[in-house]
Scaffold this active site. Structure first.
Site, PDB file in Angstrom:
ATOM      1  N   HIS A 141       7.555  -7.813  -4.001  1.00 26.12           N
ATOM      2  CA  HIS A 141       6.206  -8.129  -4.512  1.00 26.12           C
ATOM      3  C   HIS A 141       6.197  -9.436  -5.297  1.00 26.12           C
ATOM      4  O   HIS A 141       6.608  -9.454  -6.457  1.00 26.12           O
ATOM      5  CB  HIS A 141       5.714  -6.982  -5.404  1.00 26.12           C
ATOM      6  CG  HIS A 141       5.363  -5.759  -4.635  1.00 26.12           C
ATOM      7  ND1 HIS A 141       4.113  -5.539  -4.112  1.00 26.12           N
ATOM      8  CD2 HIS A 141       6.114  -4.704  -4.252  1.00 26.12           C
ATOM      9  CE1 HIS A 141       4.094  -4.399  -3.455  1.00 26.12           C
ATOM     10  NE2 HIS A 141       5.297  -3.865  -3.512  1.00 26.12           N
ATOM     11  N   GLU A 160       3.684 -10.910  -6.472  1.00 24.73           N
ATOM     12  CA  GLU A 160       2.542 -10.973  -7.395  1.00 24.73           C
ATOM     13  C   GLU A 160       2.852 -10.419  -8.787  1.00 24.73           C
ATOM     14  O   GLU A 160       2.099 -10.657  -9.715  1.00 24.73           O
ATOM     15  CB  GLU A 160       1.334 -10.248  -6.776  1.00 24.73           C
ATOM     16  CG  GLU A 160       1.445  -8.728  -6.639  1.00 24.73           C
ATOM     17  CD  GLU A 160       2.169  -8.269  -5.359  1.00 24.73           C
ATOM     18  OE1 GLU A 160       2.993  -9.037  -4.819  1.00 24.73           O
ATOM     19  OE2 GLU A 160       1.933  -7.123  -4.928  1.00 24.73           O
ATOM     20  N   LYS A 165     -12.502 -11.200 -16.418  1.00 26.70           N
ATOM     21  CA  LYS A 165     -13.027 -11.372 -17.780  1.00 26.70           C
ATOM     22  C   LYS A 165     -12.580 -12.700 -18.425  1.00 26.70           C
ATOM     23  O   LYS A 165     -13.378 -13.374 -19.059  1.00 26.70           O
ATOM     24  CB  LYS A 165     -12.568 -10.198 -18.655  1.00 26.70           C
ATOM     25  CG  LYS A 165     -13.209 -10.141 -20.022  1.00 26.70           C
ATOM     26  CD  LYS A 165     -14.417  -9.253 -20.007  1.00 26.70           C
ATOM     27  CE  LYS A 165     -15.016  -9.031 -21.372  1.00 26.70           C
ATOM     28  NZ  LYS A 165     -16.142  -8.087 -21.301  1.00 26.70           N
ATOM     29  N   TYR A 207       3.928  -3.220   2.412  1.00 26.90           N
ATOM     30  CA  TYR A 207       3.250  -2.533   3.529  1.00 26.90           C
ATOM     31  C   TYR A 207       2.736  -3.566   4.526  1.00 26.90           C
ATOM     32  O   TYR A 207       2.787  -3.359   5.740  1.00 26.90           O
ATOM     33  CB  TYR A 207       2.086  -1.685   3.001  1.00 26.90           C
ATOM     34  CG  TYR A 207       1.381  -0.865   4.083  1.00 26.90           C
ATOM     35  CD1 TYR A 207       1.731   0.456   4.313  1.00 26.90           C
ATOM     36  CD2 TYR A 207       0.371  -1.428   4.881  1.00 26.90           C
ATOM     37  CE1 TYR A 207       1.097   1.211   5.308  1.00 26.90           C
ATOM     38  CE2 TYR A 207      -0.259  -0.690   5.870  1.00 26.90           C
ATOM     39  CZ  TYR A 207       0.105   0.629   6.073  1.00 26.90           C
ATOM     40  OH  TYR A 207      -0.521   1.358   7.056  1.00 26.90           O
ATOM     41  N   GLY A 221       0.833  -1.198   0.000  1.00 29.78           N
ATOM     42  CA  GLY A 221       0.000   0.000   0.000  1.00 29.78           C
ATOM     43  C   GLY A 221       0.864   1.244   0.000  1.00 29.78           C
ATOM     44  O   GLY A 221       2.053   1.171   0.333  1.00 29.78           O
TER      45      GLY A 221
END
Ligand SMILES: Nc1ncnc2c1ncn2[C@@H]1O[C@H](COP(=O)(O)OP(=O)(O)OP(=O)(O)O)[C@@H](O)[C@H]1O
Ligand SMILES: O=c1[nH]c(=O)c2[nH+]cn([C@@H]3O[C@H](COP(=O)(O)O)[C@@H](O)[C@H]3O)c2[nH]1
Ligand SMILES: NC(=O)CC[C@H](N)C(=O)O
Ligand SMILES: [Mg+2]
Length: 527
Positions: A178, A180, A383, A90, A62
């Site tokens: 990170h 991801e 989607k 974060y 964040g």
């Protein structure tokens, strides 16, 4: 026994608490890629208000600093769940803040690649099973100044002595990088180690399993006699949602397609045929072309056009809905919406308000006066998952892979006043463009393509005659999320063919141009 109504009650779910990182939704994506179901909720979520128990919890990154007043903090009840917890950036700083306050501003920010090494003696840490030295993506300015109480270091990087930490006894980890993002080479494996090996999540999140549980869920919600209405456009989202409803409750579902006069060439007839004859969906087509075009008369402002279409759409929908009388003598209770997960994420994100660039039409405006309860079968799906679902449910391949088409249709692709004549020109030019794209085998490679009609006239010469006609602008983009987009690079010969066909076959066009602007600074649609 009452049946579950939340997807999180059916699938083992990893809960991602979002602290507002731009990458939060990617955590969900990565987990689902190896068939682990994950849901994102705001970081302020009260654990006692969850109707399901997560299998594990991830605290996202964040933009805030844990040590500043007003920064978001996690509900401490998360630590009483007794499930594994992983803090990312974060999220890790939050773990450190709670366990000793050792977080401050670093002397230098760290953005981009870094090399991480698992410490000697920590090779058996289950988060890094099979991984020891790897490249990661960092994006932080704050750092841990001390090891939090009860934790030990698992991995380090040049700038982060605490690149990964773990609790001495409890299943709690923190990582500064990170996992991801795809730039973190082994990131997906780390997330998989956490979700599958540590949290013991089942890898059963498949669209095949989803169909069964979702149909059950709809049946429970609607009950044995309840009836549902829904606006269906022939786009992939509403068609897949309508097909699920039909499988669940048959003709107690009433689909309504509104012909607003600004649909693509032959659109309504094709959709009607595919959905009713092909898919057994109980669909009513309402011809309201004249009403829409009447209201759009003289209107040139893009926002006004959008609002008129949105409002008229709701008026008609309500009128039609009132005329539908359920067989049990009661009233229609539910409204189907094709809301997707990105819309849900957008509305729960822990972020400030963003500026309205354009008003996207939606059917949500119906709710206040209609007192209908919402059913949103796709609200947990991305989607590409909706497309997978569509293929599995036997929806024709061409429909499943259709480019998105905006509710206000061709009206926002005609700059200036929308008249029946202008619609005709834009529609025919668009049809030729799409036809050529399909012929060249490029349709699936391009995310969205269309023709816009400009309100300027230009001089041309055809068959020795002077012409003075309008300009068509072709737009074709590549994107994954439609938030940013780049224009598609066609072969010159392709553009030549399309331009020649449009000028020759569409009366009223003297010139064709190709839009080479990305989003941002432009948007996908011209209005
Ligand atoms: N002409 C229409 N008639 C009835 N409903 C419509 C019409 N146009 C849009 N809608 C409603 O508005 C919703 C939002 O439109 P949107 O274009 O985002 O989704 P879609 O048409 O289902 O899929 P896609 O994004 O692939 O076009 C649709 O799901 C549908 O419920
Ligand atoms: O259902 C819709 N109702 C709308 O009012 C609307 N406006 C834009 N779009 C579609 O959204 C995507 C991004 O478009 P923009 O860059 O023009 O905002 C593109 O895919 C656009 O086609 C709409 N879809
Ligand atoms: N990406 C993040 O989570 C950043 C966290 C924190 N605000 C920092 O800059 O260190
Ligand atoms: Mg659409």
């Amino acid at each position: 026994m009452s049946k579950p109504v939340e997807v999180g009650e059916v699938f083992n779910t990893i809960l991602v608490l979002d602290f507002g990182s731009q990458y939060s939704h990617l955590i969900i994506r990565r987990l689902r890629e190896f068939n682990v179901y994950a849901e994102m909720l705001p970081c302020t979520q009260k654990i006692s208000e969850l109707s399901w128990k997560p299998q594990g919890v991830i605290l996202s990154g964040g933009p805030y600093s844990v040590y500043l007043d007003g920064s978001p903090h996690v509900d401490m009840a998360v630590f009483d769940l007794g499930v594994p917890i992983l803090g990312i950036c974060y999220g890790m700083q939050e773990l450190a803040w709670i366990n000793g306050r050792g977080v401050g501003e670093g002397d230098k920010k760290e953005f981009g690649h870094a090399q991480v090494h698992v410490e000697k003696g920590r090779e058996n840490d289950p988060l890094f099973a099979g991984i020891d030295d790897f490249q990661v993506w960092m994006s932080h300015g704050d750092k841990l100044s001390d090891l939090p109480t009860g934790f030990h270091t698992v991995a380090t990087s040049g700038n982060s002595p605490y690149a990964a930490i773990a609790h001495d006894e409890k299943p709690i980890w923190g990582i500064q990088f990170h996992p991801e993002v795809t730039h973190t080479a082994r990131g997906k494996e780390i997330l998989k180690n956490f979700a599958v090996n540590i949290c013991k999540s089942s890898q059963n999140w498949t669209m095949k399993n989803f169909i069964e549980t979702e149909i059950e869920r709809i049946r429970t919600l609607v009950g044995p006699t309840g009836e549902v209405i829904g606006a269906v456009s022939g786009g992939v989202d509403s068609t897949v949602a309508a097909k699920l409803m039909t499988e669940a409750i048959g003709d107690r579902f009433h689909a309504i397609l509104v012909d607003n006069g600004v649909m693509r060439l032959n659109e309504c007839a094709t959709v009607k045929k595919t959905l009713t004859a092909g898919l057994g969906i109980n669909l009513q087509v309402i011809d309201a072309a004249d009403l829409f075009l009447g209201k759009l008369k003289g209107v040139t402002d893009p926002e006004k056009k959008r609002k008129i279409i949105g409002n008229t759409f709701i008026e008609i929908f309500e009128e039609v809905a009132e005329g539908i009388k359920p067989k049990d003598g009661g009233e229609i209770e539910f409204l189907l919406q094709g809301t997707l997960y990105p819309d849900v994420i957008e509305s729960i994100s822990f972020k400030g308000p963003s500026q309205t660039i354009k008003t996207h039409h939606n059917v949500g405006g119906l709710l206040d006066n209609m007192k209908l309860k919402l059913i949103e079968p796709l609200r947990e799906l991305f989607k590409d998952e909706v497309r997978q679902l569509g293929e599995l449910m036997g929806i024709p391949h061409d429909l499943v892979w259709r480019h998105p088409f905006p509710g206000p249709g061709i009206a926002i692709r005609i700059l200036g006043e929308v008249t029946a004549e202008q619609v005709e020109i834009a529609r025919n030019a668009d049809h030729i463009f799409i036809e050529e794209i399909k012929k060249a085998g490029l349709y699936k490679e391009i995310s969205q393509a269309f023709a816009a009609l400009l309100p300027v006239r230009s001089v041309g010469v055809m068959g020795d005659q002077r012409t003075y006609e309008q300009v068509i602008a072709l737009r074709a983009i590549e994107t994954t999320d439609f938030m940013t987009a780049d224009w598609y690079i066609f072969e010159a010969a392709f553009l030549k063919t399309v331009a020649r066909r449009i000028v020759n076959e569409v009366k009223g066009v003297a010139r064709v141009v190709y839009d080479i602007t990305s989003k941002p600074p432009a948007t996908v649609e011209w209005e």
